[in-house]
Design an enzyme around this catalytic site. Sequence first.
Site, PDB file in Angstrom:
ATOM      1  N   HIS A 159       6.942  -1.279  13.678  1.00  0.00           N
ATOM      2  CA  HIS A 159       5.643  -1.873  13.342  1.00  0.00           C
ATOM      3  C   HIS A 159       5.679  -2.411  11.923  1.00  0.00           C
ATOM      4  O   HIS A 159       6.391  -1.883  11.067  1.00  0.00           O
ATOM      5  CB  HIS A 159       4.499  -0.866  13.499  1.00  0.00           C
ATOM      6  CG  HIS A 159       4.689   0.400  12.730  1.00  0.00           C
ATOM      7  ND1 HIS A 159       5.527   1.409  13.148  1.00  0.00           N
ATOM      8  CD2 HIS A 159       4.157   0.828  11.553  1.00  0.00           C
ATOM      9  CE1 HIS A 159       5.494   2.400  12.266  1.00  0.00           C
ATOM     10  NE2 HIS A 159       4.678   2.065  11.281  1.00  0.00           N
ATOM     11  N   HIS A 201       3.121  -3.260   8.753  1.00  0.00           N
ATOM     12  CA  HIS A 201       1.786  -3.126   8.181  1.00  0.00           C
ATOM     13  C   HIS A 201       1.396  -4.449   7.523  1.00  0.00           C
ATOM     14  O   HIS A 201       2.182  -5.024   6.766  1.00  0.00           O
ATOM     15  CB  HIS A 201       1.769  -2.049   7.091  1.00  0.00           C
ATOM     16  CG  HIS A 201       2.087  -0.666   7.568  1.00  0.00           C
ATOM     17  ND1 HIS A 201       1.118   0.281   7.759  1.00  0.00           N
ATOM     18  CD2 HIS A 201       3.264  -0.074   7.880  1.00  0.00           C
ATOM     19  CE1 HIS A 201       1.686   1.412   8.163  1.00  0.00           C
ATOM     20  NE2 HIS A 201       2.986   1.218   8.245  1.00  0.00           N
TER      21      HIS A 201
END
Length: 137
Positions: free
Chosen positions: A100, A102
């Site tokens: 992932h 941010h």
Amino acid sequence: MSEKCVFCEIAHGRIPSIRVYEDADFIAFMDINPISEGHLLLVTRGHYPKTTDVPDAILDKALTLAKKLAAATLLSVGREDFNLVVNNGPLAGQLVKHWHMHIIPRRSKDELPLKQGAPADLTRLPFVAERVRENLR
Ligand code: AMP
Ligand code: ZN
């Protein structure tokens, strides 16, 4: 993939998230513990722990998508500056072992824990750089 992976659960709709985007390769949703207003996560739909595990064809799309998401987020929260952060592995602060990125809007004088390091050891820097160049070959 793993039953215990929270982002796999979100990607497959088995646990809820506040989504802002999805396609065949990615989902993006609001971070549940935001560092700042608008903090989003761009997440691969497939389970890949680190950047080095993500297939090139998917990774190639990530930055373009992050750019688009960041622009929309900044407009939405009235900010101009932002960080794109990918933590890779526990020593790098990765808590969820599913790739992932941010997207974190910043504001003036906020106190987010993203600091510059100590000045480089200039006797060592060229040797590390040379090793990196060798390993790129
Ligand atoms: P990292 O330290 O890079 O692995 O960050 C994981 C991020 O995932 C943290 O910022 C958490 O707040 C966020 N997070 C964990 N679980 C959820 C969830 N169910 N929905 C949204 N964000 C989450
Ligand atoms: Zn996963």
